[in-house]
Write a protein that holds these residues in place. Structure first.
Motif, PDB file in Angstrom:
ATOM      1  N   LYS A 201     -30.658  -9.665  -2.299  1.00 24.10           N
ATOM      2  CA  LYS A 201     -30.732  -8.281  -2.746  1.00 24.10           C
ATOM      3  C   LYS A 201     -31.633  -8.225  -3.974  1.00 24.10           C
ATOM      4  N   PRO A 202     -32.130  -7.037  -4.324  1.00 19.11           N
ATOM      5  CA  PRO A 202     -32.954  -6.926  -5.531  1.00 19.11           C
ATOM      6  C   PRO A 202     -32.212  -7.401  -6.774  1.00 19.11           C
ATOM      7  N   GLY A 203     -32.895  -8.190  -7.599  1.00 20.49           N
ATOM      8  CA  GLY A 203     -32.330  -8.652  -8.854  1.00 20.49           C
ATOM      9  C   GLY A 203     -31.449  -9.875  -8.758  1.00 20.49           C
ATOM     10  N   VAL A 204     -31.117 -10.302  -7.542  1.00 19.63           N
ATOM     11  CA  VAL A 204     -30.297 -11.502  -7.368  1.00 19.63           C
ATOM     12  C   VAL A 204     -31.049 -12.703  -7.939  1.00 19.63           C
ATOM     13  N   ARG A 205     -30.331 -13.572  -8.657  1.00 25.52           N
ATOM     14  CA  ARG A 205     -30.934 -14.755  -9.289  1.00 25.52           C
ATOM     15  C   ARG A 205     -30.859 -15.938  -8.340  1.00 25.52           C
ATOM     16  N   VAL A 206     -32.028 -16.500  -8.017  1.00 26.37           N
ATOM     17  CA  VAL A 206     -32.121 -17.561  -7.024  1.00 26.37           C
ATOM     18  C   VAL A 206     -32.721 -18.812  -7.647  1.00 26.37           C
TER      19      VAL A 206
ATOM     20  N   LEU B 201     -42.569 -20.247  -0.876  1.00 23.87           N
ATOM     21  CA  LEU B 201     -41.289 -19.665  -0.479  1.00 23.87           C
ATOM     22  C   LEU B 201     -40.753 -18.752  -1.573  1.00 23.87           C
ATOM     23  N   ALA B 202     -40.791 -19.205  -2.817  1.00 23.89           N
ATOM     24  CA  ALA B 202     -40.269 -18.405  -3.932  1.00 23.89           C
ATOM     25  C   ALA B 202     -40.992 -17.065  -4.036  1.00 23.89           C
ATOM     26  N   ILE B 203     -42.305 -17.104  -3.952  1.00 23.53           N
ATOM     27  CA  ILE B 203     -43.092 -15.874  -4.057  1.00 23.53           C
ATOM     28  C   ILE B 203     -42.788 -14.944  -2.885  1.00 23.53           C
ATOM     29  N   HIS B 204     -42.685 -15.506  -1.693  1.00 24.64           N
ATOM     30  CA  HIS B 204     -42.380 -14.681  -0.514  1.00 24.64           C
ATOM     31  C   HIS B 204     -41.000 -14.053  -0.622  1.00 24.64           C
ATOM     32  N   LEU B 205     -40.003 -14.836  -1.012  1.00 22.54           N
ATOM     33  CA  LEU B 205     -38.647 -14.287  -1.117  1.00 22.54           C
ATOM     34  C   LEU B 205     -38.590 -13.134  -2.105  1.00 22.54           C
ATOM     35  N   HIS B 206     -39.294 -13.271  -3.215  1.00 22.63           N
ATOM     36  CA  HIS B 206     -39.316 -12.172  -4.191  1.00 22.63           C
ATOM     37  C   HIS B 206     -39.990 -10.940  -3.607  1.00 22.63           C
ATOM     38  N   LYS B 207     -41.117 -11.139  -2.928  1.00 25.68           N
ATOM     39  CA  LYS B 207     -41.872 -10.000  -2.418  1.00 25.68           C
ATOM     40  C   LYS B 207     -41.102  -9.222  -1.363  1.00 25.68           C
ATOM     41  N   VAL B 208     -40.330  -9.910  -0.527  1.00 28.07           N
ATOM     42  CA  VAL B 208     -39.665  -9.196   0.557  1.00 28.07           C
ATOM     43  C   VAL B 208     -38.263  -8.718   0.201  1.00 28.07           C
ATOM     44  N   THR B 209     -37.695  -9.212  -0.913  1.00 26.10           N
ATOM     45  CA  THR B 209     -36.316  -8.823  -1.243  1.00 26.10           C
ATOM     46  C   THR B 209     -36.138  -8.293  -2.655  1.00 26.10           C
ATOM     47  N   GLY B 210     -37.075  -8.549  -3.546  1.00 22.11           N
ATOM     48  CA  GLY B 210     -36.899  -8.136  -4.932  1.00 22.11           C
ATOM     49  C   GLY B 210     -36.038  -9.087  -5.739  1.00 22.11           C
ATOM     50  N   ALA B 211     -35.654 -10.221  -5.163  1.00 17.64           N
ATOM     51  CA  ALA B 211     -34.850 -11.202  -5.890  1.00 17.64           C
ATOM     52  C   ALA B 211     -35.698 -11.896  -6.953  1.00 17.64           C
ATOM     53  N   LYS B 212     -35.021 -12.425  -7.981  1.00 12.39           N
ATOM     54  CA  LYS B 212     -35.699 -13.171  -9.025  1.00 12.39           C
ATOM     55  C   LYS B 212     -35.513 -14.661  -8.749  1.00 12.39           C
ATOM     56  N   ILE B 213     -36.617 -15.386  -8.718  1.00 13.30           N
ATOM     57  CA  ILE B 213     -36.581 -16.776  -8.273  1.00 13.30           C
ATOM     58  C   ILE B 213     -37.027 -17.713  -9.384  1.00 13.30           C
ATOM     59  N   HIS B 214     -36.300 -18.822  -9.542  1.00 13.12           N
ATOM     60  CA  HIS B 214     -36.759 -19.908 -10.416  1.00 13.12           C
ATOM     61  C   HIS B 214     -36.856 -21.177  -9.576  1.00 13.12           C
ATOM     62  N   GLY B 215     -38.058 -21.716  -9.482  1.00 11.15           N
ATOM     63  CA  GLY B 215     -38.284 -22.903  -8.684  1.00 11.15           C
ATOM     64  C   GLY B 215     -38.432 -24.143  -9.541  1.00 11.15           C
ATOM     65  N   ILE B 216     -37.898 -25.265  -9.063  1.00  9.63           N
ATOM     66  CA  ILE B 216     -38.023 -26.531  -9.790  1.00  9.63           C
ATOM     67  C   ILE B 216     -38.556 -27.606  -8.845  1.00  9.63           C
ATOM     68  N   SER B 217     -39.286 -28.552  -9.421  1.00 11.28           N
ATOM     69  CA  SER B 217     -39.829 -29.674  -8.665  1.00 11.28           C
ATOM     70  C   SER B 217     -40.076 -30.816  -9.634  1.00 11.28           C
TER      71      SER B 217
ATOM     72  N   ARG C  72     -27.763 -17.314  -5.877  1.00 12.97           N
ATOM     73  CA  ARG C  72     -28.180 -17.984  -4.662  1.00 12.97           C
ATOM     74  C   ARG C  72     -28.908 -19.281  -5.033  1.00 12.97           C
ATOM     75  N   ILE C  73     -28.788 -20.258  -4.159  1.00 12.24           N
ATOM     76  CA  ILE C  73     -29.562 -21.494  -4.287  1.00 12.24           C
ATOM     77  C   ILE C  73     -30.163 -21.801  -2.925  1.00 12.24           C
ATOM     78  N   VAL C  74     -31.428 -22.174  -2.918  1.00 18.74           N
ATOM     79  CA  VAL C  74     -32.086 -22.572  -1.684  1.00 18.74           C
ATOM     80  C   VAL C  74     -32.773 -23.910  -1.918  1.00 18.74           C
ATOM     81  N   SER C  75     -32.745 -24.755  -0.921  1.00 19.52           N
ATOM     82  CA  SER C  75     -33.438 -26.035  -1.019  1.00 19.52           C
ATOM     83  C   SER C  75     -34.002 -26.372   0.356  1.00 19.52           C
ATOM     84  N   VAL C  76     -35.315 -26.478   0.429  1.00 18.36           N
ATOM     85  CA  VAL C  76     -36.002 -26.725   1.705  1.00 18.36           C
ATOM     86  C   VAL C  76     -36.804 -28.017   1.604  1.00 18.36           C
TER      87      VAL C  76
END
Length: 428
Positions: free
Chosen positions: A176-181, A191-207, A245-249
């Motif tokens: 959902k919009p504003g959800v922290r991922v 993936l992070a950029i796409h998820l934000h663009k299609v849902t409005g969620a805020k994403i922090h990616g680590i590597s 939310r947490i995602v790991s691919v």
């Protein structure tokens, strides 16, 4: 040649393989069969048969890389597929008990290869992902998805399949919009950029890849989303705070089985009580095993493909409920074959960046991986985990409904408008 001859008599039954020795002598294996190829294997020096027979996985790969063997009547994909198709994992044959020697080797090598301590994790990630960045532009899609795509009905291109994969994940995360991922193992940020663009969620990616994090940050800046999509060079064990939310691919394969309990304990502690986690990983349908010698030496040192049994065994003690489990059986094979075909088309460029030996090594890696999903025990797991059993709806209807909207480009109610990336506007 005696050992290799005996092995090929056992391995090749349908279709034919003509082996030409360095002396010019030819040996033929198998039987001509409709729908099966007739291939040739040329051994370019007298030492090649022994090298292959002593360690088939590594020996054949290195002989091919060093041009000590050549495939005739096809390419390396055709050859590896031919051998594996003759010896499928799901063959229906009766089961035999493994010998004591095989059991001992599995236990010993398995313990050694699954440790993956912090220092080793950083070194292992760098080995694969910090090579010349231009390589990945030659065969990945514009969203730089270096993981299994999703080949739903009607999808015919790699680009479509990778967008479908990201939408599939977005739907399962119920974003959902504003959800922290938190995106663990974010790759180059696609993936992070796409998820934000299609849902409005805020994403922090680590590597743990410096190259990937630098690329991802620059990409987010170019897309104008750097305020909502951020990245950092961080080990998952060092992440603080809470996430919805947490995602790991494609990252779990690098964790190491000894660290599985710690990984899922960290996931539990990072998730909000009503949070959702989606784990996408290569998996094996077989029991726990070991990484083959070629992959461990050349491709993913420290990497390990988990079985479902050992993954779930690490999840259960950490009060995470497995809310959904999907097994993607065939999807990675066409993904890898698409990458293989693009690399073949870019032969000259890859040799220019590296050399012929690297090119052959890379093709062997892609061919071995693709055919492992077609004929061996490899699959992909998508595991949805929750702390609260009511964190997601009690039926899967919401996944399909959201996915259909996203694939149609409809983000109504998602708080975002997306313009999918095309190859002509992919990041430089």
């Amino acid at each position: 040649m005696f050992l290799l001859d005996a092995a090929l008599k056992r391995l090749i039954r349908q279709g034919t393989l003509t082996v030409t020795e360095a002396s010019g002598r030819q040996r033929r294996y198998g039987t001509e069969t409709p729908g099966w190829p007739n291939l040739g294997l040329r051994l370019n020096d007298k030492g090649a048969p022994g090298k292959i027979a002593r360690n088939p996985s590594l020996g054949f790969a290195e002989a091919y890389m060093d041009q000590r063997v050549d495939i005739e009547g096809g390419d390396i994909m055709d050859f590896v597929s031919f051998v594996r198709r003759n010896n499928p994992w799901d063959s229906g044959r009766d089961l035999d008990n493994p010998g004591l020697v095989a059991k001992a080797r599995l236990a010993l090598v398995g313990r050694i290869n699954r440790i993956n301590a912090r220092a080793a994790s950083l070194r292992n990630v760098s080995h694969h992902y910090d090579i010349d960045d231009r390589l990945y532009d030659l065969f990945l899609d514009p969203n730089r998805q270096y993981s299994c795509a999703y080949w739903a009905d009607g999808i015919t291109t790699l680009e479509q399949a990778q967008i479908a994969k990201m939408n599939h994940i977005a739907a399962k995360l119920n974003l959902k919009p504003g959800v922290r991922v938190l995106d663990i193992g974010c790759g180059w940020g696609g993936l992070a950029i796409h998820l934000h663009k299609v849902t409005g969620a805020k994403i922090h990616g680590i590597s743990l890849s410096k190259e990937q994090i630098g690329y991802a940050k620059a990409w987010a800046e170019r897309e104008g989303v750097a305020d909502a999509v951020t990245f950092s060079l961080t080990d998952y064990r060092d992440v603080a705070g809470k996430f919805d939310r947490i995602v790991s691919v494609g990252m779990f394969e690098h964790v190491g089985t000894r660290n599985f309990p710690e990984f899922f304990r960290k996931i539990h502690n990072l998730l909000e009580t009503d949070g959702v986690m989606l784990l996408h990983t290569i998996g094996r349908s077989a029991p726990p095993g070991v990484t083959d010698d070629f992959t461990r030496k050349y491709i993913f040192p420290g990497g390990y493909i988990p079985s479902l049994s050992e993954t779930v065994a690490a999840i259960e003690p950490n009060k995470l409920m497995l809310a959904d489990c999907e097994i993607l059986r065939r999807h990675y094979a066409p993904t890898l074959r698409a990458w293989f075909d693009r690399c073949v088309a870019q032969h000259d460029r890859i040799v220019e960046l590296f050399d012929e030996k690297f090119y052959r090594m890379w093709l062997f890696y892609l061919a071995g991986a693709a055919t492992a999903f077609e004929h061996a025990s490899l699959v992909n797991f998508q595991l949805q985990l929750v702390r609260d059993r009511d964190a997601v709806p009690i039926t899967r209807d919401y996944i399909e409904a959201t996915e259909k909207r996203l694939n149609a480009g409809d983000t109504t109610g998602m708080g975002a408008t997306v313009v999918p990336l095309r190859r002509d506007n992919a990041p430089a």
